[in-house]
Design a protein around this motif. Structure first.
Motif, PDB file in Angstrom:
ATOM      1  N   LEU A  32       0.844  -1.207   0.000  1.00  0.00           N
ATOM      2  CA  LEU A  32       0.000   0.000   0.000  1.00  0.00           C
ATOM      3  C   LEU A  32       0.877   1.255   0.000  1.00  0.00           C
ATOM      4  CD1 LEU A  32      -2.755  -1.158   2.500  1.00  0.00           C
ATOM      5  CD2 LEU A  32      -3.029  -0.791   0.033  1.00  0.00           C
ATOM      6  N   GLN A  33       2.003   1.179   0.700  1.00  0.00           N
ATOM      7  CA  GLN A  33       2.949   2.301   0.702  1.00  0.00           C
ATOM      8  C   GLN A  33       3.546   2.484  -0.697  1.00  0.00           C
ATOM      9  OE1 GLN A  33       6.871   1.964   2.784  1.00  0.00           O
ATOM     10  NE2 GLN A  33       6.045   3.571   4.109  1.00  0.00           N
ATOM     11  N   SER A  34       3.863   1.379  -1.359  1.00  0.00           N
ATOM     12  CA  SER A  34       4.399   1.429  -2.708  1.00  0.00           C
ATOM     13  C   SER A  34       3.409   2.098  -3.672  1.00  0.00           C
ATOM     14  CB  SER A  34       4.732   0.017  -3.199  1.00  0.00           C
ATOM     15  OG  SER A  34       5.061   0.006  -4.562  1.00  0.00           O
ATOM     16  N   ILE A  35       2.135   1.718  -3.557  1.00  0.00           N
ATOM     17  CA  ILE A  35       1.095   2.315  -4.402  1.00  0.00           C
ATOM     18  C   ILE A  35       0.991   3.813  -4.150  1.00  0.00           C
ATOM     19  CG2 ILE A  35      -1.417   2.437  -4.753  1.00  0.00           C
ATOM     20  CD1 ILE A  35      -1.464  -0.621  -4.444  1.00  0.00           C
ATOM     21  N   GLU A  36       1.044   4.202  -2.902  1.00  0.00           N
ATOM     22  CA  GLU A  36       0.957   5.622  -2.557  1.00  0.00           C
ATOM     23  C   GLU A  36       2.118   6.404  -3.177  1.00  0.00           C
ATOM     24  OE1 GLU A  36       0.744   8.528   1.400  1.00  0.00           O
ATOM     25  OE2 GLU A  36       0.719   6.345   1.628  1.00  0.00           O
ATOM     26  N   TYR A  37       3.327   5.852  -3.102  1.00  0.00           N
ATOM     27  CA  TYR A  37       4.482   6.502  -3.723  1.00  0.00           C
ATOM     28  C   TYR A  37       4.258   6.691  -5.229  1.00  0.00           C
ATOM     29  CZ  TYR A  37       7.562   5.907   0.385  1.00  0.00           C
ATOM     30  OH  TYR A  37       8.147   5.979   1.628  1.00  0.00           O
ATOM     31  N   ASP A  38       3.794   5.625  -5.895  1.00  0.00           N
ATOM     32  CA  ASP A  38       3.621   5.686  -7.346  1.00  0.00           C
ATOM     33  C   ASP A  38       2.523   6.663  -7.748  1.00  0.00           C
ATOM     34  OD1 ASP A  38       5.646   3.894  -8.040  1.00  0.00           O
ATOM     35  OD2 ASP A  38       4.349   2.144  -7.769  1.00  0.00           O
ATOM     36  N   ILE A  39       1.430   6.672  -7.013  1.00  0.00           N
ATOM     37  CA  ILE A  39       0.334   7.597  -7.316  1.00  0.00           C
ATOM     38  C   ILE A  39       0.798   9.042  -7.145  1.00  0.00           C
ATOM     39  CG2 ILE A  39      -1.933   8.432  -6.576  1.00  0.00           C
ATOM     40  CD1 ILE A  39      -2.093   5.842  -8.145  1.00  0.00           C
ATOM     41  N   ASN A  40       1.525   9.307  -6.055  1.00  0.00           N
ATOM     42  CA  ASN A  40       2.026  10.666  -5.815  1.00  0.00           C
ATOM     43  C   ASN A  40       3.012  11.109  -6.887  1.00  0.00           C
ATOM     44  OD1 ASN A  40       0.503  10.911  -3.490  1.00  0.00           O
ATOM     45  ND2 ASN A  40       2.150  10.285  -2.113  1.00  0.00           N
ATOM     46  N   ALA A  41       3.714  10.140  -7.490  1.00  0.00           N
ATOM     47  CA  ALA A  41       4.668  10.453  -8.559  1.00  0.00           C
ATOM     48  C   ALA A  41       4.004  10.411  -9.932  1.00  0.00           C
ATOM     49  CB  ALA A  41       5.829   9.467  -8.517  1.00  0.00           C
ATOM     50  N   ASP A  42       2.669  10.295  -9.970  1.00  0.00           N
ATOM     51  CA  ASP A  42       1.903  10.229 -11.214  1.00  0.00           C
ATOM     52  C   ASP A  42       2.348   9.044 -12.081  1.00  0.00           C
ATOM     53  OD1 ASP A  42      -0.121  11.100 -12.904  1.00  0.00           O
ATOM     54  OD2 ASP A  42       1.207  12.415 -14.067  1.00  0.00           O
ATOM     55  N   LYS A  43       2.545   7.887 -11.425  1.00  0.00           N
ATOM     56  CA  LYS A  43       2.952   6.670 -12.123  1.00  0.00           C
ATOM     57  C   LYS A  43       1.953   5.555 -11.838  1.00  0.00           C
ATOM     58  CE  LYS A  43       7.926   7.686 -12.031  1.00  0.00           C
ATOM     59  NZ  LYS A  43       9.251   7.221 -11.557  1.00  0.00           N
ATOM     60  N   GLU A  44       0.703   5.801 -12.194  1.00  0.00           N
ATOM     61  CA  GLU A  44      -0.359   4.829 -11.908  1.00  0.00           C
ATOM     62  C   GLU A  44      -0.056   3.467 -12.518  1.00  0.00           C
ATOM     63  OE1 GLU A  44      -5.225   4.666 -12.123  1.00  0.00           O
ATOM     64  OE2 GLU A  44      -4.092   5.345 -13.887  1.00  0.00           O
ATOM     65  N   GLU A  45       0.536   3.442 -13.704  1.00  0.00           N
ATOM     66  CA  GLU A  45       0.841   2.186 -14.378  1.00  0.00           C
ATOM     67  C   GLU A  45       1.691   1.267 -13.502  1.00  0.00           C
ATOM     68  OE1 GLU A  45       3.314   0.697 -18.351  1.00  0.00           O
ATOM     69  OE2 GLU A  45       2.807   2.810 -18.093  1.00  0.00           O
ATOM     70  N   GLU A  46       2.614   1.856 -12.728  1.00  0.00           N
ATOM     71  CA  GLU A  46       3.520   1.057 -11.902  1.00  0.00           C
ATOM     72  C   GLU A  46       2.816   0.368 -10.736  1.00  0.00           C
ATOM     73  OE1 GLU A  46       6.700   0.524 -12.641  1.00  0.00           O
ATOM     74  OE2 GLU A  46       6.379   1.708 -14.464  1.00  0.00           O
ATOM     75  N   THR A  47       1.612   0.824 -10.373  1.00  0.00           N
ATOM     76  CA  THR A  47       0.908   0.234  -9.236  1.00  0.00           C
ATOM     77  C   THR A  47       0.395  -1.175  -9.525  1.00  0.00           C
ATOM     78  OG1 THR A  47      -1.276   1.136  -9.842  1.00  0.00           O
ATOM     79  CG2 THR A  47       0.157   2.541  -8.495  1.00  0.00           C
ATOM     80  N   ILE A  48       0.419  -1.577 -10.804  1.00  0.00           N
ATOM     81  CA  ILE A  48      -0.098  -2.893 -11.173  1.00  0.00           C
ATOM     82  C   ILE A  48       0.619  -4.008 -10.420  1.00  0.00           C
ATOM     83  CG2 ILE A  48       1.455  -3.073 -13.162  1.00  0.00           C
ATOM     84  CD1 ILE A  48      -2.118  -4.491 -12.966  1.00  0.00           C
ATOM     85  N   HIS A  49       1.920  -3.859 -10.203  1.00  0.00           N
ATOM     86  CA  HIS A  49       2.693  -4.922  -9.555  1.00  0.00           C
ATOM     87  C   HIS A  49       2.278  -5.096  -8.094  1.00  0.00           C
ATOM     88  CE1 HIS A  49       5.057  -4.750 -13.167  1.00  0.00           C
ATOM     89  NE2 HIS A  49       5.361  -3.479 -12.946  1.00  0.00           N
ATOM     90  N   ALA A  50       2.078  -3.984  -7.398  1.00  0.00           N
ATOM     91  CA  ALA A  50       1.626  -4.063  -6.008  1.00  0.00           C
ATOM     92  C   ALA A  50       0.207  -4.625  -5.931  1.00  0.00           C
ATOM     93  CB  ALA A  50       1.693  -2.682  -5.357  1.00  0.00           C
ATOM     94  N   LEU A  51      -0.640  -4.274  -6.895  1.00  0.00           N
ATOM     95  CA  LEU A  51      -2.011  -4.799  -6.921  1.00  0.00           C
ATOM     96  C   LEU A  51      -2.019  -6.312  -7.115  1.00  0.00           C
ATOM     97  CD1 LEU A  51      -3.809  -2.043  -9.034  1.00  0.00           C
ATOM     98  CD2 LEU A  51      -4.244  -2.592  -6.624  1.00  0.00           C
ATOM     99  N   GLU A  52      -1.088  -6.828  -7.922  1.00  0.00           N
ATOM    100  CA  GLU A  52      -0.980  -8.278  -8.094  1.00  0.00           C
ATOM    101  C   GLU A  52      -0.652  -8.956  -6.758  1.00  0.00           C
ATOM    102  OE1 GLU A  52       1.920  -9.097 -11.102  1.00  0.00           O
ATOM    103  OE2 GLU A  52       0.911  -7.871 -12.597  1.00  0.00           O
ATOM    104  N   VAL A  53       0.284  -8.384  -6.021  1.00  0.00           N
ATOM    105  CA  VAL A  53       0.682  -8.952  -4.733  1.00  0.00           C
ATOM    106  C   VAL A  53      -0.465  -8.869  -3.729  1.00  0.00           C
ATOM    107  CG1 VAL A  53       2.271  -8.754  -2.789  1.00  0.00           C
ATOM    108  CG2 VAL A  53       3.118  -8.448  -5.120  1.00  0.00           C
TER     109      VAL A  53
END
Length: 418
Positions: A293-314
């Protein structure tokens, strides 16, 4: 090359139609005659066309270009230094990529073209790479420095296209071409590239770790901070992929300490995700979910929504293992939305695999089988060999358990061929 053909080649390279080129200058009939060699243009016409094409008139007029080597060398050296090229120089290289030049000159031409188009226009890169492979043989004797850049450009092209077997081939050739620079930064980067490809292709990552450690030592010797951090991140992944969790955590701790004084914001999401992966493998789900969840928050704040896919899989996998079906379904829906939005075929296959586990847990075996069959087909089509092998083996074992032996044999065979 006739002037009409030169105009046509530059026009096509610029992505212009004949109508766009000659607007306010002449008729479509006239430009067609010039490009086909049935008419000779005036100097006034050439200067107008050159302005539209953003090249010098002399470039269009100098049809023979007998002494092109100095220009190719100038463009090559400039591109290595600045990673930039102007439209006229790019057109010159494109026009001469099929000419009868020395191997030395062609390697420089294709290095720049492949590097530029891999970074800027992959569709344009495809035919250039095929052309280069037909004209230049890796076995041909040539000049070491130029060959190393050329092989590296092909590695980048195939790695970007996820053709890892070809990427591995050229990564090896790139490293071999640097045999006289074994302790240079270029060699360290080549070792790390080779390690990254092996990480994508191999199950046992001992060799990948060896290459990564070689790269890391050179980066440390030369105090190249970006290389140190990237090598530590790669090494941590390789450890946890082979279930060496203590080594993985130790390496992540080293990266955490190092990144405190170097590019902390960049490595924060990488650290969070990889800590989460290790804790997930150790079944410490609360810690794993918190890091994800922390990883997703970092990516969203950096405007990198695409990168959140990996954390969502986990997170989906954690929810499935906890039998929290509603939460798992929510994460899967978010994941599938991203795979459609950003065209992520590998992640789509991973999500199909995860969703199949829900069907299996609910004893819906027809849906489980259908989901895995689709995942195998897509993995084969996308040349994701490790993924295809993993899912095929799981499906084969399932069919063997339910005594569907023909289907079991089919999927064991697929797994063996991956």
């Amino acid at each position: 090359m006739e002037i009409g053909e030169r105009i046509r080649q530059v026009r096509i390279h610029k992505g212009m139609t004949q109508t766009e080129l000659i607007k306010g200058i002449c008729s479509n009939t006239y430009i067609s005659k010039i490009e086909s060699g049935k008419a000779k243009p005036s100097y006034s016409f050439i200067t107008k066309i050159a302005k539209v094409l953003e090249v010098d008139a002399e470039f269009l007029l100098d049809m023979n270009m007998k002494n092109v080597e100095p220009d190719v060398h100038r463009i090559y050296e400039s591109y290595i230094s600045f990673r930039k090229i102007n439209s006229q120089d790019l057109a010159l290289l494109k026009l001469h990529s099929k000419e009868n030049h020395s191997n030395f000159t062609l390697i420089k031409i294709y290095y720049v073209l492949i590097s530029y188009y891999t970074a800027n226009d992959m569709e344009e890169a495809h035919p250039i790479v095929e052309q280069a492979k037909n004209i230049i043989s890796p076995a041909q004797p040539t000049f070491e420095n130029e060959t190393s850049y050329y092989f590296h450009s092909l590695y980048k092209y195939f790695n970007t296209n996820k053709n890892y077997s070809e990427a591995l081939f050229y990564a090896n050739l790139h490293l071999e071409s640097l045999q006289h620079e074994e302790t240079s930064l270029r060699a360290a980067k080549a070792y790390l590239n080779l390690a990254q490809v092996r990480t994508k292709m191999d199950e046992d990552l001992e060799l990948a770790r060896l290459y990564t450690k070689k790269a890391l030592q050179i980066f440390k010797d030369q105090d190249f901070k970006g290389g140190i951090a990237n090598s530590l991140a790669q090494l941590a992944i390789q450890y946890h992929r082979n279930d060496l969790y203590d080594d993985a955590l130790k390496t992540l701790d080293e990266l955490f300490q190092f990144s405190e004084g170097f590019n902390k914001d960049y490595y924060a999401p990488i650290l969070a995700y990889n800590y989460g992966r290790v804790y997930q493998k150790q079944k410490q789900f609360d810690q794993a979910a918190a890091y994800m969840l922390q990883s997703i928050e970092y990516d969203i704040n950096a405007d990198k929504e695409e990168e959140t896919i990996h954390a969502l899989e986990v997170l989906s996998d954690i929810s499935i293992q906890r039998k929290n079906w509603e939460e798992a379904d929510d994460y899967l829906k978010k994941g599938f939305r991203l795979t459609t939005l950003y065209n992520l075929p590998n992640s789509y296959i991973q999500l199909l695999h995860l969703r199949s586990q829900i069907y299996k847990a609910r004893f819906d075996f027809p849906s489980y089988e259908k989901e895995l069959q689709q995942a195998v087909q897509l993995a084969q089509k996308g040349k994701y060999s490790l993924l295809a092998k993993e899912i095929s083996t799981e499906l084969a074992e399932h069919y063997n358990e339910v005594r569907a032996y023909k289907m079991a044999a089919k999927y064991y065979q697929i797994a063996l061929l991956c």
